[in-house]
Write a protein that holds these residues in place. Structure first.
Motif, PDB file in Angstrom:
ATOM      1  N   ASP A  48      50.569  28.661  95.497  1.00 54.10           N
ATOM      2  CA  ASP A  48      49.187  28.195  95.404  1.00 54.10           C
ATOM      3  C   ASP A  48      48.411  28.894  96.514  1.00 54.10           C
ATOM      4  OD1 ASP A  48      46.835  26.872  95.004  1.00 54.10           O
ATOM      5  OD2 ASP A  48      47.602  24.866  95.447  1.00 54.10           O
ATOM      6  N   VAL A  49      47.678  29.942  96.167  1.00 61.76           N
ATOM      7  CA  VAL A  49      46.988  30.760  97.161  1.00 61.76           C
ATOM      8  C   VAL A  49      45.482  30.555  97.020  1.00 61.76           C
ATOM      9  CG1 VAL A  49      46.634  33.095  98.066  1.00 61.76           C
ATOM     10  CG2 VAL A  49      48.854  32.442  97.097  1.00 61.76           C
ATOM     11  N   ASN A  50      44.877  30.062  98.070  1.00 66.42           N
ATOM     12  CA  ASN A  50      43.446  29.779  98.043  1.00 66.42           C
ATOM     13  C   ASN A  50      42.906  29.809  99.460  1.00 66.42           C
ATOM     14  OD1 ASN A  50      43.597  27.005  99.294  1.00 66.42           O
ATOM     15  ND2 ASN A  50      44.849  26.658  97.464  1.00 66.42           N
ATOM     16  N   SER A  51      41.605  29.750  99.563  1.00 70.84           N
ATOM     17  CA  SER A  51      40.947  29.611 100.850  1.00 70.84           C
ATOM     18  C   SER A  51      39.844  28.585 100.678  1.00 70.84           C
ATOM     19  CB  SER A  51      40.357  30.946 101.306  1.00 70.84           C
ATOM     20  OG  SER A  51      39.725  30.818 102.566  1.00 70.84           O
ATOM     21  N   PHE A  52      39.701  27.678 101.616  1.00 71.39           N
ATOM     22  CA  PHE A  52      38.603  26.728 101.516  1.00 71.39           C
ATOM     23  C   PHE A  52      37.693  26.842 102.728  1.00 71.39           C
ATOM     24  CE2 PHE A  52      41.509  24.051 103.970  1.00 71.39           C
ATOM     25  CZ  PHE A  52      40.664  23.318 104.796  1.00 71.39           C
ATOM     26  N   VAL A  53      36.411  26.605 102.510  1.00 68.85           N
ATOM     27  CA  VAL A  53      35.397  26.714 103.555  1.00 68.85           C
ATOM     28  C   VAL A  53      34.834  25.327 103.824  1.00 68.85           C
ATOM     29  CG1 VAL A  53      33.104  27.638 104.096  1.00 68.85           C
ATOM     30  CG2 VAL A  53      34.840  29.114 103.062  1.00 68.85           C
ATOM     31  N   SER A  54      34.650  25.019 105.102  1.00 61.85           N
ATOM     32  CA  SER A  54      34.199  23.682 105.469  1.00 61.85           C
ATOM     33  C   SER A  54      33.274  23.730 106.671  1.00 61.85           C
ATOM     34  CB  SER A  54      35.403  22.786 105.770  1.00 61.85           C
ATOM     35  OG  SER A  54      36.196  23.349 106.795  1.00 61.85           O
ATOM     36  N   LEU A  55      32.659  22.587 106.975  1.00 67.49           N
ATOM     37  CA  LEU A  55      31.834  22.421 108.166  1.00 67.49           C
ATOM     38  C   LEU A  55      32.612  21.622 109.200  1.00 67.49           C
ATOM     39  CD1 LEU A  55      28.343  21.515 106.633  1.00 67.49           C
ATOM     40  CD2 LEU A  55      29.135  23.742 107.461  1.00 67.49           C
ATOM     41  N   TRP A  83      49.626  46.068  93.382  1.00 70.56           N
ATOM     42  CA  TRP A  83      48.928  44.838  93.007  1.00 70.56           C
ATOM     43  C   TRP A  83      48.262  44.228  94.231  1.00 70.56           C
ATOM     44  CZ3 TRP A  83      50.006  39.838  94.856  1.00 70.56           C
ATOM     45  CH2 TRP A  83      51.158  39.710  95.638  1.00 70.56           C
ATOM     46  N   SER A  84      47.458  43.216  94.009  1.00 70.05           N
ATOM     47  CA  SER A  84      46.869  42.479  95.122  1.00 70.05           C
ATOM     48  C   SER A  84      46.383  41.131  94.614  1.00 70.05           C
ATOM     49  CB  SER A  84      45.695  43.242  95.742  1.00 70.05           C
ATOM     50  OG  SER A  84      44.568  43.201  94.876  1.00 70.05           O
ATOM     51  N   PHE A  85      46.178  40.223  95.544  1.00 68.30           N
ATOM     52  CA  PHE A  85      45.452  39.007  95.213  1.00 68.30           C
ATOM     53  C   PHE A  85      43.974  39.357  95.138  1.00 68.30           C
ATOM     54  CE2 PHE A  85      49.317  37.016  96.863  1.00 68.30           C
ATOM     55  CZ  PHE A  85      49.520  36.022  95.905  1.00 68.30           C
ATOM     56  N   ALA A  86      43.221  38.616  94.319  1.00 62.78           N
ATOM     57  CA  ALA A  86      41.813  38.939  94.138  1.00 62.78           C
ATOM     58  C   ALA A  86      41.030  37.681  93.791  1.00 62.78           C
ATOM     59  CB  ALA A  86      41.649  39.968  93.014  1.00 62.78           C
ATOM     60  N   SER A  87      39.872  37.535  94.396  1.00 63.82           N
ATOM     61  CA  SER A  87      38.955  36.479  93.976  1.00 63.82           C
ATOM     62  C   SER A  87      38.108  37.033  92.834  1.00 63.82           C
ATOM     63  CB  SER A  87      38.062  36.037  95.134  1.00 63.82           C
ATOM     64  OG  SER A  87      37.168  37.074  95.492  1.00 63.82           O
ATOM     65  N   ILE A  88      37.501  36.156  92.078  1.00 63.93           N
ATOM     66  CA  ILE A  88      36.670  36.610  90.961  1.00 63.93           C
ATOM     67  C   ILE A  88      35.498  37.464  91.445  1.00 63.93           C
ATOM     68  CG2 ILE A  88      35.101  35.852  89.133  1.00 63.93           C
ATOM     69  CD1 ILE A  88      37.009  33.560  88.555  1.00 63.93           C
ATOM     70  N   PRO A  90      44.153  35.688 103.371  1.00 60.75           N
ATOM     71  CA  PRO A  90      44.872  34.983 102.305  1.00 60.75           C
ATOM     72  C   PRO A  90      45.637  35.941 101.394  1.00 60.75           C
ATOM     73  CG  PRO A  90      42.667  34.100 102.513  1.00 60.75           C
ATOM     74  CD  PRO A  90      42.726  35.318 103.394  1.00 60.75           C
ATOM     75  N   GLY A  91      45.082  37.134 101.180  1.00 66.42           N
ATOM     76  CA  GLY A  91      45.770  38.119 100.351  1.00 66.42           C
ATOM     77  C   GLY A  91      47.063  38.609 100.976  1.00 66.42           C
ATOM     78  N   HIS A  92      47.087  38.720 102.300  1.00 69.05           N
ATOM     79  CA  HIS A  92      48.292  39.130 103.018  1.00 69.05           C
ATOM     80  C   HIS A  92      49.299  37.983 103.056  1.00 69.05           C
ATOM     81  CE1 HIS A  92      50.227  40.323 107.137  1.00 69.05           C
ATOM     82  NE2 HIS A  92      51.072  40.470 106.135  1.00 69.05           N
ATOM     83  N   LEU A  93      48.841  36.818 103.524  1.00 64.66           N
ATOM     84  CA  LEU A  93      49.758  35.681 103.665  1.00 64.66           C
ATOM     85  C   LEU A  93      50.234  35.174 102.308  1.00 64.66           C
ATOM     86  CD1 LEU A  93      47.943  33.812 106.575  1.00 64.66           C
ATOM     87  CD2 LEU A  93      49.919  35.349 106.686  1.00 64.66           C
ATOM     88  N   GLY A  94      49.405  35.352 101.271  1.00 63.68           N
ATOM     89  CA  GLY A  94      49.839  35.001  99.925  1.00 63.68           C
ATOM     90  C   GLY A  94      51.006  35.873  99.471  1.00 63.68           C
ATOM     91  N   GLY A  95      50.971  37.159  99.832  1.00 62.80           N
ATOM     92  CA  GLY A  95      52.087  38.053  99.509  1.00 62.80           C
ATOM     93  C   GLY A  95      53.350  37.670 100.263  1.00 62.80           C
ATOM     94  N   GLU A  96      53.187  37.267 101.527  1.00 61.42           N
ATOM     95  CA  GLU A  96      54.324  36.796 102.312  1.00 61.42           C
ATOM     96  C   GLU A  96      54.903  35.516 101.701  1.00 61.42           C
ATOM     97  OE1 GLU A  96      55.822  38.234 104.742  1.00 61.42           O
ATOM     98  OE2 GLU A  96      54.424  39.839 105.269  1.00 61.42           O
ATOM     99  N   TRP A  97      54.030  34.668 101.179  1.00 63.91           N
ATOM    100  CA  TRP A  97      54.465  33.418 100.539  1.00 63.91           C
ATOM    101  C   TRP A  97      55.256  33.713  99.267  1.00 63.91           C
ATOM    102  CZ3 TRP A  97      55.822  28.903 101.688  1.00 63.91           C
ATOM    103  CH2 TRP A  97      55.677  27.789 100.867  1.00 63.91           C
TER     104      TRP A  97
END
Length: 327
Positions: free
Chosen positions: A251-258, A204-209, A166-173
């Protein structure tokens, strides 16, 4: 001895076996142990919250729920462990949105589309990402960063925790939305990434908390913005990208699911979704999610499918535009 004397016994045994099988199929779900295979390593945030969710589901179902870690291979190790399982709800798979939506394009030569082999059964959480810069960075907002990127194409670098992340593709976005061209620098270790950002290279970079809070609290990083339509409740003073002078579409995020192997019965799918949704309301589960800054999500299945397909289309555009491949 009559050669046919054992026939009634054999027929009776066959009927008992058939009856037991039919009973198992018709028994309310779940009537036995449920196994969840995860693409995440033991001790990671997704693993930790999954184990608690599994524990709560086990209490609710009165059946054991086990977690099996199969990290590696870009997610393919876990995927292959589950892909040929029966679509009966007793073998589930935990993936993030990049495994679901980006993997088919990052590994185009494998001709594998995750959404064609699995059905989503329940969302778990969403992780938003912030734009992190060194404390001493001259940029005060996103407008400053974008201006710098547009002024000298290719000279501005940003880091991520891997190609296709997501950090890479977010930069491309961000490049796509602003017409800029920045240089991506992938890192093998997240800790190394943020240490380097704190030192100003990359810029710089994208970062999660959870991944960046240690260096942030040490006063070595600043968050210019959160790449989300709304401010984050855990960092309410950090503006959104739009509020900081950047494109509102970022809007850069990642979601986890089953997920379950394709073909799961709608009734079983609905049962899992309803019970996972109920478990996510548990105060202990909410507290655990909060320690990782994960946002529990309880989307209806239709919304979950729509979100995954929307991400897939966005990732397809970005991956093909930038000619990214992990084959």
């Amino acid at each position: 001895m009559n050669p046919f004397s054992s026939t009634p016994v054999l027929v009776a045994a066959a009927l008992l076996t058939t009856g037991a099988s039919a009973f198992a199929q018709n028994a309310p779900y779940p009537s036995k142990q449920v196994n969840v295979v995860t693409a995440f390593a033991v001790g990671s945030g997704p693993d930790a919250v999954l184990r608690l969710v599994g524990q709560k589901l086990g209490q609710r179902w009165k059946q054991p729920v086990t977690v099996e870690n199969r990290p590696g291979g870009g997610g393919f190790v876990a995927i292959e462990a589950v892909r040929r399982a029966q679509p009966d709800g007793y073998t589930l798979l935990q993936l993030d949105s990049e495994h679901v939506s980006a993997l088919p394009y990052l590994y185009a030569k494998r001709n594998f589309d995750t959404l064609k082999h699995f059905d989503a059964v329940a969302p778990l959480f969403l992780t938003p990402f912030f734009i992190a810069v060194p404390t001493q960075s001259p940029w005060k907002n996103m407008a400053d960063l974008i201006k710098a990127a547009q002024t000298e194409p290719g000279s501005l670098s940003y880091g991520s925790w891997g190609v296709g992340s997501p950090g890479h593709l977010g930069g491309e976005w961000l490049d796509y939305l602003t017409g800029s061209k920045m240089t991506h620098v992938p890192y093998r270790e997240v800790s190394q990434l943020f240490t380097s950002v704190a030192n100003g290279d990359p810029a710089w970079s994208f970062a999660s908390i959870p991944s960046s809070q240690g260096i942030y609290r040490a006063g070595k990083l600043r968050y210019l913005a959160v790449a989300s339509p709304k401010r984050n409740p855990q960092m309410p003073d950090v503006p959104t990208v739009a509020e900081s002078g950047g494109p509102a579409e970022l809007d850069v995020n990642s979601f986890v699911s089953l997920l379950a192997p394709k073909g799961i019965a709608p009734a079983v799918r609905d049962k899992i979704h309803a019970d996972v949704t109920a478990v996510l309301q548990d105060p202990e589960v909410k507290e655990k999610f909060a320690t990782f800054a994960f946002q529990p999500i309880t989307w209806p299945l239709a919304q979950m499918d729509q979100f995954a397909k929307g991400k897939a289309e966005q990732y397809r555009l970005l991956i093909q535009k930038a000619n990214i491949s992990l084959d």
